[in-house]
Design a protein around this motif. Structure first.
Motif, PDB file in Angstrom:
ATOM      1  N   ARG A   1       0.821  -1.211   0.000  1.00 42.89           N
ATOM      2  CA  ARG A   1       0.000   0.000   0.000  1.00 42.89           C
ATOM      3  C   ARG A   1       0.861   1.270   0.000  1.00 42.89           C
ATOM      4  O   ARG A   1       0.616   2.224   0.732  1.00 42.89           O
ATOM      5  N   ARG A   2       1.868   1.283  -0.859  1.00 41.03           N
ATOM      6  CA  ARG A   2       2.720   2.462  -1.034  1.00 41.03           C
ATOM      7  C   ARG A   2       2.908   2.755  -2.530  1.00 41.03           C
ATOM      8  O   ARG A   2       3.993   3.150  -2.974  1.00 41.03           O
ATOM      9  N   LEU A   3       1.846   2.543  -3.289  1.00 36.55           N
ATOM     10  CA  LEU A   3       1.912   2.741  -4.736  1.00 36.55           C
ATOM     11  C   LEU A   3       2.212   4.197  -5.083  1.00 36.55           C
ATOM     12  O   LEU A   3       2.806   4.474  -6.130  1.00 36.55           O
ATOM     13  N   HIS A   4       1.830   5.110  -4.189  1.00 42.08           N
ATOM     14  CA  HIS A   4       2.067   6.536  -4.452  1.00 42.08           C
ATOM     15  C   HIS A   4       3.560   6.858  -4.580  1.00 42.08           C
ATOM     16  O   HIS A   4       3.925   7.896  -5.141  1.00 42.08           O
ATOM     17  N   GLU A   5       4.421   5.960  -4.096  1.00 44.63           N
ATOM     18  CA  GLU A   5       5.863   6.193  -4.164  1.00 44.63           C
ATOM     19  C   GLU A   5       6.454   5.799  -5.520  1.00 44.63           C
ATOM     20  O   GLU A   5       7.585   6.152  -5.830  1.00 44.63           O
ATOM     21  N   GLN A   6       5.678   5.058  -6.320  1.00 42.72           N
ATOM     22  CA  GLN A   6       6.202   4.504  -7.563  1.00 42.72           C
ATOM     23  C   GLN A   6       6.048   5.454  -8.744  1.00 42.72           C
ATOM     24  O   GLN A   6       4.987   6.059  -8.940  1.00 42.72           O
ATOM     25  N   GLU A   7       7.121   5.570  -9.523  1.00 39.95           N
ATOM     26  CA  GLU A   7       7.026   6.251 -10.816  1.00 39.95           C
ATOM     27  C   GLU A   7       7.033   5.172 -11.893  1.00 39.95           C
ATOM     28  O   GLU A   7       8.008   4.414 -12.021  1.00 39.95           O
ATOM     29  N   ILE A   8       5.942   5.059 -12.633  1.00 41.55           N
ATOM     30  CA  ILE A   8       5.793   3.995 -13.627  1.00 41.55           C
ATOM     31  C   ILE A   8       6.001   4.591 -15.013  1.00 41.55           C
ATOM     32  O   ILE A   8       5.318   5.542 -15.404  1.00 41.55           O
ATOM     33  N   VAL A   9       6.966   4.016 -15.746  1.00 44.81           N
ATOM     34  CA  VAL A   9       7.371   4.567 -17.048  1.00 44.81           C
ATOM     35  C   VAL A   9       6.934   3.630 -18.168  1.00 44.81           C
ATOM     36  O   VAL A   9       7.114   2.406 -18.085  1.00 44.81           O
ATOM     37  N   TRP A  10       6.384   4.224 -19.228  1.00 44.12           N
ATOM     38  CA  TRP A  10       5.905   3.465 -20.383  1.00 44.12           C
ATOM     39  C   TRP A  10       6.646   3.896 -21.642  1.00 44.12           C
ATOM     40  O   TRP A  10       6.988   5.060 -21.801  1.00 44.12           O
ATOM     41  N   SER A  11       6.852   2.968 -22.542  1.00 45.76           N
ATOM     42  CA  SER A  11       7.453   3.260 -23.840  1.00 45.76           C
ATOM     43  C   SER A  11       6.485   4.063 -24.701  1.00 45.76           C
ATOM     44  O   SER A  11       5.264   3.869 -24.630  1.00 45.76           O
ATOM     45  N   ASN A  12       7.013   4.949 -25.525  1.00 38.39           N
ATOM     46  CA  ASN A  12       6.184   5.692 -26.480  1.00 38.39           C
ATOM     47  C   ASN A  12       5.846   4.859 -27.712  1.00 38.39           C
ATOM     48  O   ASN A  12       5.041   5.284 -28.550  1.00 38.39           O
ATOM     49  N   ASN A  13       6.464   3.699 -27.829  1.00 37.58           N
ATOM     50  CA  ASN A  13       6.163   2.821 -28.958  1.00 37.58           C
ATOM     51  C   ASN A  13       4.751   2.258 -28.864  1.00 37.58           C
ATOM     52  O   ASN A  13       4.174   2.193 -27.778  1.00 37.58           O
ATOM     53  N   ALA A  14       4.226   1.847 -29.997  1.00 36.06           N
ATOM     54  CA  ALA A  14       2.955   1.134 -30.046  1.00 36.06           C
ATOM     55  C   ALA A  14       3.234  -0.367 -30.010  1.00 36.06           C
ATOM     56  O   ALA A  14       4.358  -0.808 -30.259  1.00 36.06           O
ATOM     57  N   SER A  15       2.229  -1.156 -29.683  1.00 37.43           N
ATOM     58  CA  SER A  15       2.382  -2.609 -29.677  1.00 37.43           C
ATOM     59  C   SER A  15       1.108  -3.283 -30.156  1.00 37.43           C
ATOM     60  O   SER A  15       0.008  -2.761 -29.963  1.00 37.43           O
ATOM     61  N   VAL A  16       1.283  -4.438 -30.776  1.00 38.50           N
ATOM     62  CA  VAL A  16       0.156  -5.183 -31.343  1.00 38.50           C
ATOM     63  C   VAL A  16       0.338  -6.660 -31.033  1.00 38.50           C
ATOM     64  O   VAL A  16       1.444  -7.200 -31.143  1.00 38.50           O
ATOM     65  N   CYS A  17      -0.745  -7.314 -30.621  1.00 39.00           N
ATOM     66  CA  CYS A  17      -0.748  -8.749 -30.348  1.00 39.00           C
ATOM     67  C   CYS A  17      -1.746  -9.428 -31.284  1.00 39.00           C
ATOM     68  O   CYS A  17      -2.923  -9.054 -31.310  1.00 39.00           O
ATOM     69  N   ILE A  18      -1.280 -10.423 -32.039  1.00 42.13           N
ATOM     70  CA  ILE A  18      -2.136 -11.223 -32.909  1.00 42.13           C
ATOM     71  C   ILE A  18      -2.295 -12.598 -32.269  1.00 42.13           C
ATOM     72  O   ILE A  18      -1.302 -13.296 -32.048  1.00 42.13           O
ATOM     73  N   VAL A  19      -3.516 -12.986 -31.968  1.00 45.87           N
ATOM     74  CA  VAL A  19      -3.767 -14.298 -31.374  1.00 45.87           C
ATOM     75  C   VAL A  19      -3.955 -15.333 -32.487  1.00 45.87           C
ATOM     76  O   VAL A  19      -4.755 -15.127 -33.402  1.00 45.87           O
TER      77      VAL A  19
END
Length: 423
Positions: free
Chosen positions: A314-332
């Motif tokens: 219960r300390r999620l407020h401390e986290q900095e979560i970084v995401w790539s600017n790339n796009a992604s696609v999944c084909i099933v």
């Protein structure tokens, strides 16, 4: 750290793949896992629903963190059991997991929290549901109340389809006890989007958006499946829509549950329709989505273990979560006949030829040294690209290298995103 991942599908392969990248991890176990997961984890002969067996294993092997993939053990209360035995586990407790376990409960929460959603009525008798449908007309959406592996939702365009759907769910019990209660909803028009978020019950951190493709055939034709592909980000999820969803949906529900004495910790998934009147929630899930997890985690640059530990503590407020600017696609890639009857045991060729994408295994197993099919959805071929278009091209180029008897896949994954970009 020693980590136990519960489940054996494409979502769990993506989770294991991402968790294995953390320098904090020494060993990963997966129950039951699959052929692809075995590259990163030791697979166990324990079913995901065997809570007692999983508890015993976690105790005996001194597991530091358990990560629950599928919804069934969450709804059955595996988090409560593990926590009561002082074991650290990522996922919501049973009371919170009812947000997915019961569509009627989810609707009641949405109404109480003023979350935008479709008008609905719930029924425990087939004839009462039929009378309601005849009075209110079609099209409408008919849903089994309980868990149905993503297949308990029927979109009925004609009256005959709607009445037959009621019989399928309530009389024929096609989805077992999940159909003891039934929801009839108004039909919403628009484009769907999936938004997952990490939450520790106080802080809510949304992940990047994605869009699933539920129908088996191109152009959204044919019956619903567990998901035939997904891409991220979803252009329909604009900055304006994002602001509405974060305040009116995610924050509203987590705070509303907290006010009711239910602390929601884990992942919350909002499946929404973006209508002319704004976003409206179709469903909530209490775990990572499948196949949305595959393209979403491809874009996660932060350490997933650290995020999960912050949620548990219960300390999620401390986290900095970084995401790539790339796009992604999944084909099933699915077995022939899915989502109906299909064969298992078909030898899969060409996976080792794929270098430009990640091949997440969903329904596979080793048989005599060969990888064979062992489910309806078999593989999730997932690629990154600087644009959706580039990711689509890369993913399909990888798919073309793979072959097994009867394999089927949609040829139009991501086309709605391309159309939006052209608008």
């Amino acid at each position: 750290m020693k980590i136990l991942v519960i489940g054996g599908g494409g979502r769990e392969h993506a989770l294991v793949w991402k968790l294995a990248q953390s320098p904090k991890v020494d060993k990963i176990y997966c129950a039951p896992g699959n052929a692809g997961i075995s590259q990163y984890a030791e697979c166990l002969d324990i079913k995901a629903e065997d809570i007692t067996g999983l508890l015993t294993f976690a105790h005996e092997h001194k597991i530091d963190l358990t990560v629950v993939g599928p919804e069934a053990p969450l709804v059955e209360g595996i988090v409560d059991v593990f926590q009561n035995h002082d074991l650290r586990i990522f996922g919501p407790r049973k009371a919170a997991a009812q947000l997915e376990g019961s569509k009627a409960f989810a609707k009641e929460v949405m109404v109480r929290c003023q979350v935008p959603t479709a008008k609905y009525a719930e029924f425990e008798e087939a004839q009462a549901a039929k009378d309601y449908i005849q009075e209110h007309g079609v099209p409408c959406v008919i849903k089994a109340d309980g868990l149905a592996a993503g297949k308990g939702v029927i979109i009925a365009i004609s009256l005959a389809e709607a009445l037959a759907a009621v019989d399928t769910i309530m009389t024929e019990k096609a989805f077992g006890t999940a159909g003891n209660k039934l929801i009839v909803e108004e039909f919403l028009e628009g484009e769907e989007v999936s938004v997952l978020a990490f939450t520790d019950g106080k802080t809510v951190v949304p992940m990047v958006s994605s869009q699933d493709h539920k129908r088996i055939f191109d152009d959204d034709q044919g019956p619903n499946t567990g998901g035939m592909g997904a891409y991220s980000p979803a252009p329909v999820y604009t900055a304006k829509v994002q602001e509405q969803v974060e305040k009116q949906v995610l924050d509203a529900v987590i705070n509303g549950l907290a006010d009711a004495g239910i602390a929601y910790q884990g992942v919350i998934y909002a499946g929404m329709m973006i209508t002319r009147d704004g976003p409206k929630v179709l469903e909530f899930n209490c775990r990572f989505g499948d196949p949305e997890t595959q393209p979403v985690l491809m874009r996660l640059e932060s350490d997933l273990v650290e995020i999960m530990e912050a949620v548990v503590d219960r300390r999620l407020h401390e986290q900095e979560i970084v995401w790539s600017n790339n796009a992604s696609v999944c084909i099933v890639i699915a077995s022939g006949g899915y989502p109906g009857n299909y064969e298992k045991g078909e030898v899969i060729m060409g996976i080792d030829q794929v270098t430009e994408a990640e091949v997440f295994h969903a329904g596979t197993r080793f048989d005599g040294g060969e990888i064979t099919t062992n489910g309806g959805r078999v593989l999730g071929v997932t690629a990154l690209g600087k644009s959706i278009g580039e990711a689509i091209r890369t993913a399909y180029a990888a798919v073309e290298k793979i072959d097994f008897t009867g394999m089927q896949y949609r040829k139009d994954i991501g086309q709605k995103a391309l159309a939006k970009k052209r608008d």
